[in-house]
Design a protein around this motif. Sequence first.
Motif, PDB file in Angstrom:
ATOM      1  N   VAL A  18       0.860  -1.181   0.000  1.00 37.84           N
ATOM      2  CA  VAL A  18       0.000   0.000   0.000  1.00 37.84           C
ATOM      3  C   VAL A  18       0.896   1.231   0.000  1.00 37.84           C
ATOM      4  N   LEU A  19       0.590   2.174  -0.852  1.00 41.46           N
ATOM      5  CA  LEU A  19       1.356   3.410  -0.982  1.00 41.46           C
ATOM      6  C   LEU A  19       0.946   4.384   0.123  1.00 41.46           C
ATOM      7  N   VAL A  20       1.948   4.907   0.852  1.00 41.37           N
ATOM      8  CA  VAL A  20       1.698   5.782   2.000  1.00 41.37           C
ATOM      9  C   VAL A  20       2.638   6.987   1.921  1.00 41.37           C
ATOM     10  N   PRO A  21       2.161   8.192   2.190  1.00 54.82           N
ATOM     11  CA  PRO A  21       3.070   9.345   2.233  1.00 54.82           C
ATOM     12  C   PRO A  21       4.113   9.161   3.335  1.00 54.82           C
ATOM     13  N   ALA A  22       5.363   9.418   3.008  1.00 54.10           N
ATOM     14  CA  ALA A  22       6.423   9.288   4.012  1.00 54.10           C
ATOM     15  C   ALA A  22       6.295  10.358   5.086  1.00 54.10           C
ATOM     16  N   ARG A  23       5.810  11.537   4.705  1.00 57.09           N
ATOM     17  CA  ARG A  23       5.640  12.623   5.668  1.00 57.09           C
ATOM     18  C   ARG A  23       4.383  12.381   6.491  1.00 57.09           C
ATOM     19  N   ASP A  24       4.580  12.138   7.781  1.00 60.74           N
ATOM     20  CA  ASP A  24       3.412  12.054   8.639  1.00 60.74           C
ATOM     21  C   ASP A  24       2.788  13.438   8.722  1.00 60.74           C
TER      22      ASP A  24
ATOM     23  N   VAL B 254       4.604   1.148   1.453  1.00 62.67           N
ATOM     24  CA  VAL B 254       5.605   1.745   0.575  1.00 62.67           C
ATOM     25  C   VAL B 254       5.569   3.253   0.792  1.00 62.67           C
ATOM     26  N   LEU B 255       6.602   3.774   1.449  1.00 63.05           N
ATOM     27  CA  LEU B 255       6.640   5.192   1.792  1.00 63.05           C
ATOM     28  C   LEU B 255       7.195   6.004   0.622  1.00 63.05           C
ATOM     29  N   ALA B 256       6.503   7.092   0.310  1.00 61.74           N
ATOM     30  CA  ALA B 256       6.936   7.953  -0.786  1.00 61.74           C
ATOM     31  C   ALA B 256       6.960   9.394  -0.308  1.00 61.74           C
ATOM     32  N   SER B 257       8.015  10.105  -0.670  1.00 62.78           N
ATOM     33  CA  SER B 257       8.141  11.512  -0.292  1.00 62.78           C
ATOM     34  C   SER B 257       7.142  12.361  -1.061  1.00 62.78           C
ATOM     35  N   ASP B 258       6.954  13.582  -0.596  1.00 62.42           N
ATOM     36  CA  ASP B 258       6.078  14.508  -1.313  1.00 62.42           C
ATOM     37  C   ASP B 258       6.560  14.714  -2.748  1.00 62.42           C
ATOM     38  N   ASP B 259       7.862  14.850  -2.929  1.00 62.89           N
ATOM     39  CA  ASP B 259       8.406  15.061  -4.276  1.00 62.89           C
ATOM     40  C   ASP B 259       8.147  13.856  -5.170  1.00 62.89           C
ATOM     41  N   ALA B 260       8.319  12.655  -4.602  1.00 62.09           N
ATOM     42  CA  ALA B 260       8.091  11.447  -5.393  1.00 62.09           C
ATOM     43  C   ALA B 260       6.623  11.319  -5.787  1.00 62.09           C
ATOM     44  N   LEU B 261       5.730  11.645  -4.873  1.00 56.76           N
ATOM     45  CA  LEU B 261       4.301  11.581  -5.192  1.00 56.76           C
ATOM     46  C   LEU B 261       3.934  12.606  -6.255  1.00 56.76           C
TER      47      LEU B 261
END
Length: 326
Positions: free
Chosen positions: A177-183, A236-243
């Motif tokens: 599952v894709l999740v934003p890395a930034r809490d 799967v953690l993704a940064s704001d830039d990656a998203l």
Amino acid sequence: MTRRVLVLGGTRWLGALVASGHVAKGAEVVCLARGTGGPVADGAHLVVGDRDRDGAYDALEGEWDEVIDVTSVPAHAAGALDELGDRARHWTFVSSVSAQRVEGAPVGADEDDDLVPEDASGDDYAGAKAWIERAARARLGERLAIVRPGLIGGPGDPSGRFGYWVGRLALAGTGPVLVPARDQPTQTIDVRDLAAFLVERAPERSDVVNAVGAEMTLHRLIATARELTGHSGELVLASDDALAALDIGHWAGPRALPLTLPAAIASHAQRSSARYRAAGGTHRALRATLEAALVDERALGPGRDTPTRLSRADELAAIDSLASEA
């Protein structure tokens, strides 16, 4: 003497719960609606009326102890105030925290923070709510309570935004599952808590109350949803830039991760609920709201595509893209 309550609407989600709540208290409840949004609550009476047409309120007779309006259409609000304002002992307008500024709002902003510019045309949702607030106050004075919900979740949510995470985790099972890395902060009020406040507390008030959920973080919400669904796959953690590079947006949309906000306006989900709680408003446990949302998700199909959230196919494609770039 039996209280007379008029719900302008009352055939959909929040309005239907409010009508049901007043019926349970023994009120005579009338719902003015076009009759196309669904049935009224058991015990309530439907009066068919189209607020876009002349004469919409002609069949409503007598005085009203309480009127509840949830509209975001200034013309509808103005028409109701003209036709019914002199016959209402008390009026509750359900506005939105979106009527207050988003950019520049401090953490913990309360009911007195700035409103957005008004929009009498109705083209801008936030501006329309702000216009209606001012117009209703000018017309009704101390007979008006303004309740501004934040994001609403729980059973029956037609938007599917709050249910996204618990539904997606249930669908994924052992998959990623894709999740934003930034809490980030998030606030959702359960529709049942909001409806109870509108029925039990708002009719006693003449002020403005921001009915927002308890502040928490998105990662905490996801962790609770994981426990509830038994999801055991990878987050799967993704940064704001990656998203952003994957064209995955915030809040709502066909390629959005619901409940997320850009970092610059994170304070929009950190508004004060102090006045709501002091007025008797409640926040039920996060797990209870997630459980209700999961029931809906399973009934509707968590794999369904909706215009408010990222599809599973697009999510998996994004996860593959991130893996290939690692």
